[in-house]
Design a protein around this motif. Structure first.
Motif, PDB file in Angstrom:
ATOM      1  N   SER A   1      15.447 -12.665  -5.316  1.00  0.00           N
ATOM      2  CA  SER A   1      15.881 -11.295  -5.037  1.00  0.00           C
ATOM      3  C   SER A   1      16.840 -10.849  -6.131  1.00  0.00           C
ATOM      4  O   SER A   1      17.430 -11.665  -6.853  1.00  0.00           O
TER       5      SER A   1
ATOM      6  N   TRP B   1      15.730 -23.396  -0.616  1.00  0.00           N
ATOM      7  CA  TRP B   1      15.387 -21.984  -0.506  1.00  0.00           C
ATOM      8  C   TRP B   1      14.111 -21.864   0.330  1.00  0.00           C
ATOM      9  O   TRP B   1      13.296 -22.783   0.367  1.00  0.00           O
ATOM     10  N   ARG B   2      13.951 -20.727   0.957  1.00  0.00           N
ATOM     11  CA  ARG B   2      12.749 -20.477   1.754  1.00  0.00           C
ATOM     12  C   ARG B   2      11.720 -19.744   0.905  1.00  0.00           C
ATOM     13  O   ARG B   2      12.038 -18.791   0.196  1.00  0.00           O
ATOM     14  N   VAL B   3      10.452 -20.191   0.953  1.00  0.00           N
ATOM     15  CA  VAL B   3       9.369 -19.560   0.195  1.00  0.00           C
ATOM     16  C   VAL B   3       8.842 -18.371   0.987  1.00  0.00           C
ATOM     17  O   VAL B   3       8.364 -18.523   2.119  1.00  0.00           O
ATOM     18  N   SER B   4       8.935 -17.175   0.401  1.00  0.00           N
ATOM     19  CA  SER B   4       8.488 -15.960   1.087  1.00  0.00           C
ATOM     20  C   SER B   4       7.183 -15.410   0.530  1.00  0.00           C
ATOM     21  O   SER B   4       6.626 -14.459   1.076  1.00  0.00           O
TER      22      SER B   4
ATOM     23  N   THR C   1      10.275 -24.608   3.048  1.00  0.00           N
ATOM     24  CA  THR C   1      11.441 -24.635   2.172  1.00  0.00           C
ATOM     25  C   THR C   1      11.115 -25.422   0.906  1.00  0.00           C
ATOM     26  O   THR C   1      10.235 -26.286   0.897  1.00  0.00           O
TER      27      THR C   1
ATOM     28  N   VAL D   1       3.858 -20.678   2.272  1.00  0.00           N
ATOM     29  CA  VAL D   1       4.789 -19.615   2.642  1.00  0.00           C
ATOM     30  C   VAL D   1       5.455 -19.976   3.966  1.00  0.00           C
ATOM     31  O   VAL D   1       4.800 -20.423   4.910  1.00  0.00           O
ATOM     32  N   GLY D   2       6.749 -19.774   4.035  1.00  0.00           N
ATOM     33  CA  GLY D   2       7.519 -20.113   5.219  1.00  0.00           C
ATOM     34  C   GLY D   2       8.178 -21.466   5.137  1.00  0.00           C
ATOM     35  O   GLY D   2       9.121 -21.746   5.886  1.00  0.00           O
TER      36      GLY D   2
ATOM     37  N   ASP E   1      20.487 -12.309  -5.831  1.00  0.00           N
ATOM     38  CA  ASP E   1      20.557 -13.724  -6.196  1.00  0.00           C
ATOM     39  C   ASP E   1      20.371 -13.905  -7.697  1.00  0.00           C
ATOM     40  O   ASP E   1      21.038 -14.739  -8.329  1.00  0.00           O
TER      41      ASP E   1
ATOM     42  N   GLY F   1      18.316 -15.642  -0.208  1.00  0.00           N
ATOM     43  CA  GLY F   1      17.994 -17.012   0.150  1.00  0.00           C
ATOM     44  C   GLY F   1      16.509 -17.319   0.133  1.00  0.00           C
ATOM     45  O   GLY F   1      16.100 -18.402   0.557  1.00  0.00           O
ATOM     46  N   GLU F   2      15.679 -16.368  -0.322  1.00  0.00           N
ATOM     47  CA  GLU F   2      14.238 -16.559  -0.376  1.00  0.00           C
ATOM     48  C   GLU F   2      13.743 -16.488  -1.821  1.00  0.00           C
ATOM     49  O   GLU F   2      14.386 -15.867  -2.684  1.00  0.00           O
TER      50      GLU F   2
ATOM     51  N   PRO G   1      11.624 -10.772  -2.503  1.00  0.00           N
ATOM     52  CA  PRO G   1      12.135 -11.727  -1.504  1.00  0.00           C
ATOM     53  C   PRO G   1      13.521 -11.308  -1.023  1.00  0.00           C
ATOM     54  O   PRO G   1      14.256 -10.596  -1.722  1.00  0.00           O
TER      55      PRO G   1
END
Length: 748
Positions: free
Chosen positions: A166, A152-155, A140, A137-138, A169, A125-126, A122
């Motif tokens: 990541s 956080w954003r779900v990738s 938050t 996916v996509g 992070d 922030g993902e 990711p």
């Protein structure tokens, strides 16, 4: 002859069922017990080699995390590992607190964040989340970290438990490192040469050393539960099979007398009985193993769902376990038969025929010796439990003491059964009471044998429920005595409170002093670079102490005074800023007193009484499940043995009932006499079993009193005990009344 053949068939079926039941129980719990092994974490399963940081210098059952490497140490080690021939990739694992929040509530079974170690990581922030959370996916997702809730954003999705970040992070949220994954065909020896004393190199199943300590603790609790249950299951197997086999031999005295009268030698009689027992055991054991294996599959899922085993626990099919369980039934049946066969084979033909109607003396010399030996063993276990300092030793001694006491009570029961018969049925008038009383009194051995399963069931119902309730009440009292009167803000569905709940609450973390883990609290009242210690810890530390923190960094702090007392006190108190700097995932155990303002997500206000009841709520829940499991094994096996034994007895007593009918007794009178005698047997077993169980608990209560420094009364779940007695009575009456109620003479 046809009737004799039917009676022998019932005896054999009774022994068959006993072996079947015993083998099923042993197979089930032996399979579950031997299936508990550390599991390789999913995120590290694709790495052929896992390198873990040095183990903490403490007992394995303390479940302390290994001493972490600092970020710089881990990076340096990773660079050296990449130079090892055969190494294709090296991944540094970071682990920290991160808990999803769905619909305003924290997800209680997902509290850990990790660095993503696979392909397609990711971005900043993902996160990649468990698809079972249901967040597309996509979209938050709100995650609780030590700083508080953030979006956080779900990738991406994964089937693994936890949340994956990541690398940047992850390094920020959890800078300390405890595991490094190595992939490629490199040799473990070459990797170990590079690592040296800085860590441990594991391959294959040994990579399970990297499992979370929470899973290790859950697995350890499950192993304690299964060890005790397996011990009880083994005892139940020996008890049920041996007593049923011996009882079946005693019921064949007329047949033995006829064989001796036509010239059979004692050796031939013994050989016949032992061969019959062995063949029955060999037929029943494979069926019991099959049923036990199926039951193990069901119970394995139950243990995981109940929290007694970590996720991923499954039955491991080990041939030696199945072989041991399969051999146990026939061998125990053979041993139980051998003792009774030896006694029966020594009987002369005339005496054997005579005792087919009148029993010999109930207590032989060997029975006295065995019973008194078991009583002495129970006394020794009770003394050891009362003097034990470790609660694990207390539980072990208490369980084995209870087993020895039950065995002693069963062996010595015939000595007191006549007196109990007089006490229980002596005052009762009427022909029915006389028939029941004299039938039980003139066949003391039979009465004792049929009461033995009831004794076993009730004794362990009293012991198991009493031990659980007595220990739970004792620790609630101890916790209540250590908590003040103020209301405290405590976690609600989270492992602790973030800074957003209370920016000044003391933080919990773990530091290492010479690799020994030490629980630490971070308080605002302590100056940076200093530490406050409890009176006990002051004797271990001098004027300063060097600490290794959760991020792997080392720092020496000066001991500046004594730590304050309170419900959240620890042996070592540091500056709150120091704890937060070195442990970005540190959480507060509670806010004391409650800070002003609304109660945030993942927290709630609790009174002292609630804290005392809920401080170990999860452990208390596991204890209740443990109690239910033990009670199900003991009560279930005992109740079925009651029905089996009384069914065997009922088939044998057909001639007695026919004599009563010929003497003028009505069907109702015979059935009432049988019912009253069966009730008498259950009452005798309940009294003896209840007394044995209470004696076994008394030693545990004295040990707990010494542990907490206060009187601990014996507490028993009498409704559970009453239910066990009622179950034995209902099954016993059904088994005892079935044959006489369907006898032919009532239809003639």
């Amino acid at each position: 002859m046809l009737r004799r053949g039917r009676e022998l068939g019932v005896d054999r079926r009774g022994t068959f069922l006993a072996v079947l039941l015993g083998t099923t129980i042993v197979t089930t719990f032996l399979l579950l017990l031997t299936s508990g092994h550390p599991r390789v974490p999913d995120r590290l399963a694709d790495f052929a080699i896992v390198v873990t940081s040095p183990d903490a210098a403490n007992r394995a059952d303390a479940f302390a995390e290994p001493v972490p490497w600092s970020a710089s140490e881990a990076q340096s080690l990773a660079e050296r590992l990449r130079s090892v021939p055969g190494v294709e990739a090296v991944a540094v694992d970071h682990r920290f607190y991160a808990q999803p929040v769905l619909d305003g509530r924290p997800v209680t079974d997902s509290t850990t964040g990790h660095a993503w170690l696979g392909e397609g990581p990711p971005g900043p922030g993902e996160v990649i989340v468990d698809r079972s959370l249901g967040v597309p996916v996509g979209a938050t997702i709100t995650l609780l970290t030590a700083a508080g809730p953030h979006t956080w954003r779900v990738s991406g999705h994964t089937d693994w438990r936890g949340v994956y970040f990541s690398r940047p992070d992850a390094e920020r949220l959890g800078p300390g490192v405890r595991a490094i994954g190595v992939s490629g065909p490199a040799s473990a020896a070459a990797v170990q040469t590079v690592v040296g004393s800085a860590g441990t190199v594991s391959t294959g199943d040994a990579r399970g050393v990297a499992e979370p300590r929470a899973d290790a603790r859950t697995r350890w609790i499950g192993m304690q539960v299964l060890t005790a249950t397996t011990a009880l299951a083994g005892f139940a197997c020996v008890f049920l099979i041996a007593t049923t086999s011996a009882y079946a031999v005693d019921q064949r005295r007329r047949e033995i007398g006829l064989l001796r009268a036509i010239g059979a030698t004692p050796r031939q009689v013994r050989s016949m009985l032992q061969r019959s027992a062995l063949l029955l055991g060999l037929r029943a054991a494979p069926v019991g193993v099959l049923l036990g294996a199926l039951a193990a599959l069901f119970l394995a899922r139950f243990l995981v769902g109940a929290g007694l085993e970590p996720r991923g626990y499954a039955v491991r099919w080990q041939p030696w376990v199945l072989a041991v369980a399969c051999a146990a039934g026939p061998l125990i049946s053979l041993a139980g038969t051998a003792l009774a066969a030896r006694r029966a084979a020594r009987t002369s033909p005339i005496e054997a025929l005579r005792v087919a109607r009148v029993e010999p003396r109930a207590m032989s010399r060997g029975r006295w010796i065995s019973g008194l030996t078991m009583a002495a063993a129970a006394t020794g276990a009770g003394i050891a439990a009362a003097g034990a300092d470790d609660l694990r030793d207390v539980g072990t001694y208490a369980l084995f003491g209870a087993m020895a006491l039950v065995a002693a009570t069963v062996l010595l029961a015939p000595a007191v059964v006549p007196a109990l018969i007089r006490v229980l049925l002596g005052p009762w008038p009427g022909v029915t009471a006389v028939l029941a009383r004299e039938s039980a009194r003139t066949a003391v051995r039979r009465t004792s044998s049929t009461a033995a399963p009831v004794l076993f069931t009730v004794a362990f119902a009293v012991f198991v429920t009493g031990t659980a309730q007595t220990s739970t009440a004792a620790w609630e009292t101890r916790r209540a005595n250590t908590i003040g009167a103020e209301t405290v803000l405590v976690p609600d569905g989270t492992p602790g409170l973030p800074d957003s709940a209370s920016a000044s609450a003391p933080l919990d973390t773990t530091v290492y002093v010479e690799r020994s883990p030490v629980a630490v609290s971070g308080a605002e009242s302590v100056a940076a670079g200093t530490a406050l210690v409890s009176a006990e810890a002051a004797r271990r530390y001098g004027r300063s102490v060097t600490l290794t923190f959760a991020d792997g960094e080392r720092e020496t702090v000066r001991v500046a005074g004594t730590a304050p007392s309170g419900p959240l006190a620890t042996d070592l108190v540091l500056s709150r800023d120091t704890v937060r700097r070195h442990d970005p995932s540190a959480l507060a155990p509670g806010a004391y007193p409650v800070p002003p303002g609304p109660v945030p997500v993942g927290a709630r206000a609790a009174s002292p009484g609630e804290i005392a009841r809920q401080a170990d709520a999860e452990d208390d829940r596991l204890v209740r499940l443990f109690t239910m499991l033990l009670l199900a094994v003991s009560a279930g096996a005992g109740a079925l043995a009651v029905a089996n034994t009384l069914l065997m007895t009922a088939r044998r007593r057909g001639p007695d009932h026919r004599v009563l009918w010929l003497a003028g007794a009505s069907r109702g009178q015979v059935l009432r006499a049988v019912a009253l005698e069966t009730t008498l047997v259950v009452a005798i077993g309940s009294l003896l079993g209840g007394g044995a169980g209470l004696l076994a608990i008394a030693g545990s209560a004295r040990s707990l009193s010494a542990q907490i420094g206060a009187h601990v009364p014996v507490s028993v779940s009498w409704p559970a005990v009453a239910a066990s007695v009622a179950c034995c009575l209902v099954l016993g009456l059904a088994a005892a009344l079935w044959k006489p109620a369907a006898a032919r003479q009532w239809r003639s």
